[in-house]
Design a protein around this motif. Structure first.
Motif, PDB file in Angstrom:
ATOM      1  N   GLY A 154     114.423 -90.734 -70.479  1.00  0.00           N
ATOM      2  CA  GLY A 154     114.912 -91.633 -71.245  1.00  0.00           C
ATOM      3  C   GLY A 154     114.007 -92.724 -71.306  1.00  0.00           C
ATOM      4  O   GLY A 154     114.523 -93.495 -72.617  1.00  0.00           O
ATOM      5  N   GLY A 172     110.167 -86.763 -72.862  1.00  0.00           N
ATOM      6  CA  GLY A 172     111.120 -86.019 -72.709  1.00  0.00           C
ATOM      7  C   GLY A 172     112.183 -85.585 -73.353  1.00  0.00           C
ATOM      8  O   GLY A 172     112.874 -84.354 -73.230  1.00  0.00           O
ATOM      9  N   GLU A 173     113.029 -86.720 -74.081  1.00  0.00           N
ATOM     10  CA  GLU A 173     114.568 -86.538 -75.265  1.00  0.00           C
ATOM     11  C   GLU A 173     113.631 -85.402 -76.548  1.00  0.00           C
ATOM     12  O   GLU A 173     114.783 -84.361 -76.773  1.00  0.00           O
ATOM     13  CB  GLU A 173     113.934 -87.956 -75.685  1.00  0.00           C
ATOM     14  N   GLY A 185     114.610 -79.442 -71.094  1.00  0.00           N
ATOM     15  CA  GLY A 185     113.798 -78.335 -71.982  1.00  0.00           C
ATOM     16  C   GLY A 185     112.447 -78.174 -70.959  1.00  0.00           C
ATOM     17  O   GLY A 185     111.574 -77.383 -71.212  1.00  0.00           O
ATOM     18  N   GLY A 186     112.016 -79.890 -70.437  1.00  0.00           N
ATOM     19  CA  GLY A 186     110.829 -79.376 -70.228  1.00  0.00           C
ATOM     20  C   GLY A 186     110.316 -78.872 -69.871  1.00  0.00           C
ATOM     21  O   GLY A 186     109.385 -78.211 -70.084  1.00  0.00           O
ATOM     22  N   ASP A 199     106.771 -76.180 -70.617  1.00  0.00           N
ATOM     23  CA  ASP A 199     106.369 -76.021 -70.283  1.00  0.00           C
ATOM     24  C   ASP A 199     105.373 -74.142 -69.622  1.00  0.00           C
ATOM     25  O   ASP A 199     104.474 -73.976 -70.388  1.00  0.00           O
ATOM     26  CB  ASP A 199     106.048 -76.898 -68.703  1.00  0.00           C
ATOM     27  N   VAL A 250     108.018 -86.344 -67.439  1.00  0.00           N
ATOM     28  CA  VAL A 250     107.207 -85.343 -68.333  1.00  0.00           C
ATOM     29  C   VAL A 250     106.164 -85.853 -68.002  1.00  0.00           C
ATOM     30  O   VAL A 250     104.912 -84.528 -68.078  1.00  0.00           O
ATOM     31  CB  VAL A 250     107.166 -86.203 -69.592  1.00  0.00           C
ATOM     32  N   THR A 257     110.021 -86.909 -60.983  1.00  0.00           N
ATOM     33  CA  THR A 257     111.122 -86.316 -61.687  1.00  0.00           C
ATOM     34  C   THR A 257     111.893 -87.084 -60.684  1.00  0.00           C
ATOM     35  O   THR A 257     111.166 -88.085 -59.391  1.00  0.00           O
ATOM     36  CB  THR A 257     111.640 -84.969 -61.697  1.00  0.00           C
ATOM     37  N   ASP A 258     112.975 -88.294 -60.735  1.00  0.00           N
ATOM     38  CA  ASP A 258     113.794 -89.039 -60.580  1.00  0.00           C
ATOM     39  C   ASP A 258     114.003 -88.914 -58.465  1.00  0.00           C
ATOM     40  O   ASP A 258     114.556 -87.717 -58.559  1.00  0.00           O
ATOM     41  CB  ASP A 258     115.329 -89.350 -60.855  1.00  0.00           C
TER      42      ASP A 258
HETATM   43  O1  KG4 Z   1     112.018 -89.365 -65.085  1.00  0.00           O
HETATM   44  P1  KG4 Z   1     113.479 -87.996 -65.309  1.00  0.00           P
HETATM   45  O2  KG4 Z   1     113.635 -87.125 -64.103  1.00  0.00           O
HETATM   46  O3  KG4 Z   1     114.398 -88.659 -65.683  1.00  0.00           O
HETATM   47  C1  KG4 Z   1     114.588 -89.711 -66.592  1.00  0.00           C
HETATM   48  O4  KG4 Z   1     114.481 -90.846 -66.310  1.00  0.00           O
HETATM   49  O5  KG4 Z   1     114.489 -89.195 -68.235  1.00  0.00           O
HETATM   50  O6  KG4 Z   1     112.869 -86.941 -66.376  1.00  0.00           O
HETATM   51  C2  KG4 Z   1     113.727 -86.182 -66.457  1.00  0.00           C
HETATM   52  C3  KG4 Z   1     112.611 -85.379 -68.222  1.00  0.00           C
HETATM   53  C4  KG4 Z   1     113.794 -84.552 -68.842  1.00  0.00           C
HETATM   54  O7  KG4 Z   1     113.009 -84.434 -70.159  1.00  0.00           O
HETATM   55  C5  KG4 Z   1     112.466 -83.263 -68.627  1.00  0.00           C
HETATM   56  O8  KG4 Z   1     112.729 -82.236 -69.914  1.00  0.00           O
HETATM   57  C6  KG4 Z   1     111.341 -83.468 -68.417  1.00  0.00           C
HETATM   58  O9  KG4 Z   1     111.639 -85.188 -67.898  1.00  0.00           O
HETATM   59  N1  KG4 Z   1     110.549 -82.437 -68.493  1.00  0.00           N
HETATM   60  C7  KG4 Z   1     108.990 -82.032 -68.476  1.00  0.00           C
HETATM   61  C8  KG4 Z   1     108.734 -80.805 -66.794  1.00  0.00           C
HETATM   62  N2  KG4 Z   1     109.419 -81.345 -66.543  1.00  0.00           N
HETATM   63  C9  KG4 Z   1     110.835 -81.865 -66.669  1.00  0.00           C
HETATM   64  N3  KG4 Z   1     108.759 -82.175 -69.405  1.00  0.00           N
HETATM   65  C10 KG4 Z   1     107.461 -81.685 -69.936  1.00  0.00           C
HETATM   66  N4  KG4 Z   1     106.865 -81.211 -68.861  1.00  0.00           N
HETATM   67  C11 KG4 Z   1     107.590 -80.789 -67.150  1.00  0.00           C
HETATM   68  N5  KG4 Z   1     106.959 -79.428 -66.568  1.00  0.00           N
END
Ligand code: KG4
Ligand code: ZN
Length: 351
Positions: A140, A169-170, A185-186, A190, A282, A312-313
């Protein structure tokens, strides 16, 4: 044992997180994710997320207490994310936190999700370096913050730049979808990128031209990059050629990480700040971590990134910030604190 025992609740998106910390020590980090329920829609469905939070809340609180070996009555304070995030999802967490605070007769701290992503690092690496530049990159948000006081006291969290369109992340999630990889997809990009060539395709670096830098030195843009990837993939498909998924993933990921690291280090240099903290989903990206370390060390800048599970959250990050609020003597929030889906990053503690 004099340090405050704080329970933190996080429900801003699709993770129901309940964390328990004592001071800077992590005792429990229980997370129930509804991500599987959203996968077939290719993104988080707010109403589905809210309902999942409602179902997961009590079991997740119970699991956290069990892991930490505490009873709810032992808790000194309750912290909860009150924004930004999905309105209905936030409401579930805020309501649960209020019920706990009222029932237990303990203070409540409504805290900002983004500042929590910064505060969580102290659970792994000790007291936060203040001042520091914090780069928050998630599904986000993509922002660069100058942090002099993570509790937000006297402008302690100051935004320097942010994305003007998609969050980092989007972009990962949308490009993954184009490549037929699952949501979110992140992590899949990766993984695919490890087998690919980072220089196979020269994808654009958003807001890095001299003209753009004049107005958007610390801002990000990822929507042009996403479109460039889409065009490139379409052209391959039209020509009837196989899409080299690993190379596209690696080249796309390189474009994102290159811009993120470049701008974060520029922000640190411009402020004369020697610590860079990276947080948000991310920040779990292996290439981002590597590139940041590599380039920062040449400039004498230290990089701190929490382990992927804390990026991550989760609820531990909220408890970490709540614990800091208690330690620094901040006034607790009122029991009628609101959930605010578009809470500005400068408002770290609800009144
Ligand atoms: O912080 P988060 O858990 O939730 C939000 O507040 O959005 O972040 C989730 C985002 C998703 O878009 C996911 O694809 C990305 O983090 N993400 C990654 C990886 N692990 C999670 N993006 C790139 N590489 C990763 N290894
Ligand atoms: Zn987040």
């Amino acid at each position: 044992m004099n340090e405050p025992l704080v329970l933190g609740i996080e429900t801003s998106c699709d993770e129901t997180g309940v964390g328990i910390v004592r001071g800077h020590t992590l005792l429990a980090d229980a997370v129930a994710s509804s991500v599987d329920e959203h996968a077939r829609f290719g993104g988080v469905v707010p109403e589905v997320a809210s309902r999942a939070h409602l179902e997961a809340m009590v079991p997740t609180i119970e699991r956290a207490c069990e892991t930490a070996g505490i009873r709810l009555h032992d808790v000194d304070a309750i912290a909860v994310t009150n924004g930004p995030g999905l309105a209905g999802a936030l409401l579930v967490g805020v309501a649960a936190a209020k019920a706990l605070a009222l029932g237990l007769g303990k203070p409540i701290y409504g805290v900002n999700h983004l500042a929590s992503h910064v505060a969580v690092d102290q659970l792994e690496h000790g007291p936060l370096p203040e001042p520091c530049i914090a780069m928050l990159v998630s599904g986000g948000h993509s922002s660069l913050l100058r942090v002099t006081d993570v509790t937000g006291h006297e402008g302690g969290v100051d935004p320097m730049g942010q994305t003007i369109d998609d969050a980092a992340g989007e972009a990962f999630d949308k490009v993954a979808r184009l490549l037929g990889l699952p949501f979110p997809g992140g992590p899949h990009i990766d993984r695919a990128a490890r087998e690919g060539d980072t220089v196979a395709i020269d994808f654009p670096r958003g807001l890095t031209s001299r003209r753009d830098l004049e107005r958007h030195r610390f801002d990000f843009s990822f929507s042009g990059l996403k479109t460039a990837v889409a065009r490139w993939v379409e052209a391959k498909e039209r020509a009837g050629e196989p899409v080299p998924v690993n190379d596209v993933a690696a080249s796309f990921q390189e474009a994102v990480c290159d811009v993120l690291v470049r701008k974060a280090l520029d922000a640190a240099a411009s402020e004369g700040i020697e610590d860079l903290l990276i947080g948000g989903g991310v920040a779990a990206n292996s290439r981002l971590r590597h590139l940041a370390e590599e380039r920062a060390s040449k400039l004498g800048i230290r990089v701190r990134v929490p382990r992927p599970g804390l990026c991550t959250d989760n609820g531990a990050m909220v408890a970490a910030l709540g614990s800091e609020m208690v330690a620094r003597g901040r006034t607790p929030s009122s029991l009628d604190l609101p959930a605010d889906s578009s809470l500005p990053v400068t408002e770290v503690l609800a009144g």
